[in-house]
Structures are given as C-alpha cells and as structure tokens.
Write a protein that holds these residues in place. Sequence first.
Motif, PDB file in Angstrom:
ATOM      1  N   ILE A   1      21.228  33.443  35.609  1.00 13.31           N
ATOM      2  CA  ILE A   1      21.644  33.676  36.995  1.00 13.31           C
ATOM      3  C   ILE A   1      23.147  33.879  37.103  1.00 13.31           C
ATOM      4  CG2 ILE A   1      21.723  32.646  39.292  1.00 13.31           C
ATOM      5  CD1 ILE A   1      19.036  31.305  38.571  1.00 13.31           C
ATOM      6  N   ALA A   2      23.919  32.999  36.462  1.00 11.97           N
ATOM      7  CA  ALA A   2      25.377  33.142  36.528  1.00 11.97           C
ATOM      8  C   ALA A   2      25.828  34.424  35.846  1.00 11.97           C
ATOM      9  CB  ALA A   2      26.046  31.937  35.877  1.00 11.97           C
ATOM     10  N   ARG A   3      25.199  34.764  34.723  1.00  8.22           N
ATOM     11  CA  ARG A   3      25.555  35.993  34.023  1.00  8.22           C
ATOM     12  C   ARG A   3      25.230  37.216  34.870  1.00  8.22           C
ATOM     13  NH1 ARG A   3      22.967  35.048  29.660  1.00  8.22           N
ATOM     14  NH2 ARG A   3      21.102  36.285  30.088  1.00  8.22           N
ATOM     15  N   ARG A   4      24.112  37.175  35.554  1.00  6.13           N
ATOM     16  CA  ARG A   4      23.734  38.291  36.422  1.00  6.13           C
ATOM     17  C   ARG A   4      24.735  38.445  37.572  1.00  6.13           C
ATOM     18  NH1 ARG A   4      17.934  37.849  38.959  1.00  6.13           N
ATOM     19  NH2 ARG A   4      19.035  36.296  40.186  1.00  6.13           N
ATOM     20  N   ARG A   5      25.186  37.319  38.137  1.00  2.00           N
ATOM     21  CA  ARG A   5      26.178  37.364  39.214  1.00  2.00           C
ATOM     22  C   ARG A   5      27.490  37.970  38.726  1.00  2.00           C
ATOM     23  NH1 ARG A   5      27.208  32.096  40.005  1.00  2.00           N
ATOM     24  NH2 ARG A   5      29.230  32.236  39.000  1.00  2.00           N
ATOM     25  N   ARG A   6      27.921  37.560  37.528  1.00  2.00           N
ATOM     26  CA  ARG A   6      29.187  38.075  36.994  1.00  2.00           C
ATOM     27  C   ARG A   6      29.104  39.557  36.658  1.00  2.00           C
ATOM     28  NH1 ARG A   6      28.988  33.150  33.699  1.00  2.00           N
ATOM     29  NH2 ARG A   6      30.003  31.541  34.925  1.00  2.00           N
ATOM     30  N   THR A   7      27.985  39.984  36.118  1.00  5.58           N
ATOM     31  CA  THR A   7      27.863  41.414  35.804  1.00  5.58           C
ATOM     32  C   THR A   7      27.827  42.249  37.074  1.00  5.58           C
ATOM     33  OG1 THR A   7      25.465  41.170  35.640  1.00  5.58           O
ATOM     34  CG2 THR A   7      26.722  41.106  33.589  1.00  5.58           C
ATOM     35  N   ARG A   8      27.250  41.732  38.134  1.00  3.89           N
ATOM     36  CA  ARG A   8      27.239  42.445  39.406  1.00  3.89           C
ATOM     37  C   ARG A   8      28.657  42.594  39.952  1.00  3.89           C
ATOM     38  NH1 ARG A   8      23.640  39.423  42.984  1.00  3.89           N
ATOM     39  NH2 ARG A   8      22.087  39.803  41.395  1.00  3.89           N
ATOM     40  N   ILE A   9      29.452  41.529  39.805  1.00  2.00           N
ATOM     41  CA  ILE A   9      30.845  41.597  40.246  1.00  2.00           C
ATOM     42  C   ILE A   9      31.617  42.575  39.362  1.00  2.00           C
ATOM     43  CG2 ILE A   9      32.974  40.267  40.464  1.00  2.00           C
ATOM     44  CD1 ILE A   9      31.268  37.863  41.213  1.00  2.00           C
ATOM     45  N   ARG A  10      31.330  42.563  38.044  1.00  2.00           N
ATOM     46  CA  ARG A  10      32.024  43.480  37.124  1.00  2.00           C
ATOM     47  C   ARG A  10      31.701  44.937  37.438  1.00  2.00           C
ATOM     48  NH1 ARG A  10      31.541  39.460  32.952  1.00  2.00           N
ATOM     49  NH2 ARG A  10      33.648  38.727  32.543  1.00  2.00           N
ATOM     50  N   LEU A  11      30.508  45.233  37.878  1.00  2.05           N
ATOM     51  CA  LEU A  11      30.170  46.599  38.248  1.00  2.05           C
ATOM     52  C   LEU A  11      31.007  47.078  39.428  1.00  2.05           C
ATOM     53  CD1 LEU A  11      26.289  46.645  37.901  1.00  2.05           C
ATOM     54  CD2 LEU A  11      27.958  47.845  36.487  1.00  2.05           C
ATOM     55  N   PHE A  12      31.300  46.178  40.359  1.00  4.07           N
ATOM     56  CA  PHE A  12      32.138  46.518  41.504  1.00  4.07           C
ATOM     57  C   PHE A  12      33.543  46.862  41.043  1.00  4.07           C
ATOM     58  CE2 PHE A  12      35.131  45.389  44.842  1.00  4.07           C
ATOM     59  CZ  PHE A  12      34.616  46.077  45.918  1.00  4.07           C
ATOM     60  N   ALA A  13      34.049  46.105  40.051  1.00  8.21           N
ATOM     61  CA  ALA A  13      35.443  46.239  39.623  1.00  8.21           C
ATOM     62  C   ALA A  13      35.592  47.073  38.360  1.00  8.21           C
ATOM     63  CB  ALA A  13      36.039  44.852  39.401  1.00  8.21           C
ATOM     64  N   SER A  14      34.624  47.881  38.019  1.00  2.00           N
ATOM     65  CA  SER A  14      34.684  48.610  36.750  1.00  2.00           C
ATOM     66  C   SER A  14      35.804  49.639  36.721  1.00  2.00           C
ATOM     67  CB  SER A  14      33.349  49.299  36.483  1.00  2.00           C
ATOM     68  OG  SER A  14      33.089  50.230  37.501  1.00  2.00           O
ATOM     69  N   SER A  15      36.237  50.119  37.878  1.00  3.29           N
ATOM     70  CA  SER A  15      37.298  51.126  37.907  1.00  3.29           C
ATOM     71  C   SER A  15      38.686  50.520  38.036  1.00  3.29           C
ATOM     72  CB  SER A  15      37.059  52.090  39.057  1.00  3.29           C
ATOM     73  OG  SER A  15      37.122  51.381  40.280  1.00  3.29           O
ATOM     74  N   PHE A  16      38.794  49.202  38.152  1.00  2.00           N
ATOM     75  CA  PHE A  16      40.096  48.558  38.269  1.00  2.00           C
ATOM     76  C   PHE A  16      40.795  48.570  36.917  1.00  2.00           C
ATOM     77  CE2 PHE A  16      38.570  45.670  41.973  1.00  2.00           C
ATOM     78  CZ  PHE A  16      38.425  46.778  42.762  1.00  2.00           C
TER      79      PHE A  16
ATOM     80  N   GLN B   1      40.447  40.343  43.215  1.00  2.00           N
ATOM     81  CA  GLN B   1      40.676  41.739  43.529  1.00  2.00           C
ATOM     82  C   GLN B   1      39.579  42.307  44.433  1.00  2.00           C
ATOM     83  OE1 GLN B   1      44.058  41.925  42.715  1.00  2.00           O
ATOM     84  NE2 GLN B   1      43.342  44.023  42.780  1.00  2.00           N
ATOM     85  N   LYS B   2      38.362  41.807  44.278  1.00  2.00           N
ATOM     86  CA  LYS B   2      37.270  42.261  45.139  1.00  2.00           C
ATOM     87  C   LYS B   2      37.544  41.854  46.588  1.00  2.00           C
ATOM     88  CE  LYS B   2      32.334  41.860  45.929  1.00  2.00           C
ATOM     89  NZ  LYS B   2      31.085  41.232  45.532  1.00  2.00           N
ATOM     90  N   ILE B   3      38.006  40.622  46.776  1.00  2.00           N
ATOM     91  CA  ILE B   3      38.329  40.160  48.125  1.00  2.00           C
ATOM     92  C   ILE B   3      39.441  41.017  48.725  1.00  2.00           C
ATOM     93  CG2 ILE B   3      39.318  38.231  49.427  1.00  2.00           C
ATOM     94  CD1 ILE B   3      37.805  36.370  47.463  1.00  2.00           C
ATOM     95  N   ARG B   4      40.486  41.286  47.929  1.00  2.00           N
ATOM     96  CA  ARG B   4      41.588  42.115  48.419  1.00  2.00           C
ATOM     97  C   ARG B   4      41.126  43.516  48.766  1.00  2.00           C
ATOM     98  NH1 ARG B   4      47.416  41.728  45.791  1.00  2.00           N
ATOM     99  NH2 ARG B   4      47.512  43.503  47.191  1.00  2.00           N
ATOM    100  N   ALA B   5      40.268  44.078  47.917  1.00  2.00           N
ATOM    101  CA  ALA B   5      39.785  45.442  48.153  1.00  2.00           C
ATOM    102  C   ALA B   5      38.972  45.527  49.431  1.00  2.00           C
ATOM    103  CB  ALA B   5      38.953  45.905  46.964  1.00  2.00           C
ATOM    104  N   LEU B   6      38.109  44.544  49.656  1.00  2.00           N
ATOM    105  CA  LEU B   6      37.278  44.570  50.858  1.00  2.00           C
ATOM    106  C   LEU B   6      38.115  44.360  52.117  1.00  2.00           C
ATOM    107  CD1 LEU B   6      34.149  42.634  49.579  1.00  2.00           C
ATOM    108  CD2 LEU B   6      34.401  45.088  49.932  1.00  2.00           C
ATOM    109  N   ILE B   7      39.144  43.512  52.029  1.00  2.00           N
ATOM    110  CA  ILE B   7      40.042  43.312  53.175  1.00  2.00           C
ATOM    111  C   ILE B   7      40.784  44.601  53.494  1.00  2.00           C
ATOM    112  CG2 ILE B   7      42.168  42.143  53.892  1.00  2.00           C
ATOM    113  CD1 ILE B   7      41.104  39.642  52.475  1.00  2.00           C
ATOM    114  N   SER B   8      41.287  45.268  52.445  1.00  2.00           N
ATOM    115  CA  SER B   8      42.021  46.517  52.657  1.00  2.00           C
ATOM    116  C   SER B   8      41.110  47.593  53.238  1.00  2.00           C
ATOM    117  CB  SER B   8      42.622  47.011  51.344  1.00  2.00           C
ATOM    118  OG  SER B   8      43.564  46.083  50.859  1.00  2.00           O
ATOM    119  N   ALA B   9      39.890  47.663  52.748  1.00  2.00           N
ATOM    120  CA  ALA B   9      38.960  48.671  53.261  1.00  2.00           C
ATOM    121  C   ALA B   9      38.658  48.431  54.737  1.00  2.00           C
ATOM    122  CB  ALA B   9      37.668  48.647  52.448  1.00  2.00           C
TER     123      ALA B   9
END
Length: 128
Positions: free
Chosen positions: A9-24, A38-46
């Motif tokens: 479960i934890a690994r699945r959560r981390r890979t999902r987050i990594r997919l979001f940040a793959s272009s960073f 960085q995900k939090i910052r990106a969503l705030i900026s968007a």
Amino acid sequence: MTRIKRGYIARRRRTRIRLFASSFRGSHSRLTRAITQQKIRALISAHRDRGKQKRNFRRLWITRINAVIREGGVSYSYSKLINDLYKRQLLLNRKILAQIAISNRDCLYMISNEIRKEVDWKEYTGII
C-alpha cells in the motif's frame, strides 16, 4: 524469527506520487519527501494561476476591442460600446467581440454603428 515483508500500500502511494512528479528536475522527482512538497506547491500555483489567467484574458479582450473601436470612430471608446450594448440588451460577451474585432473589423464597425444609431434615436425621442 523469519523476516516479514511489508505490504504494497505504501509503495503504491509513493509510486502514484512519483508519476505526478516525473517531469520535475533533480531530487524533486526522486525523493518522496521533496516530491510531496513540490506537489503541494504545484497544485497551489495551478489554483492561483487559473484565476490570474481569467483576468489576463479579460484584459487582453478589452484591449483588442478598445483598439479596434478607437480606430473606427473618432469619439467612440470601449466603455461607450459596452454601455450601448447593455442599453440595447445585446448578449455579446467580450471574448466574442474580441474575435470579431480581430477576424472582421468591418463587422464590429457595423455593430457599433447600429447600436449607436439605435441608442441615439431612443435618447433623442425620449423612449428610454
């Protein structure tokens, strides 16, 4: 005692987050803690920039309409055009007016002249 393997479960959560940040760049796409920040910052900026984009496009449309209207009429401006549109109860928003101004200036001149004639005639006869 035998070794117990952790769940997925934890690994699945981390890979999902990594997919979001793959272009960073750098550690922002590799380290889990940096990725979440960085995900939090990106969503705030968007979220913030969606409102800013709407404001910027409205300013652009107003500028385009005003430039074309001032070319055509000597003493006619954007504010007078919008006021006459409201008096005439025409439902043309600024985006459509800006597209008309760019693609077909003569059409916008024709619309503004018709509106001006109608509003001037009503004010002159006292119908309003």
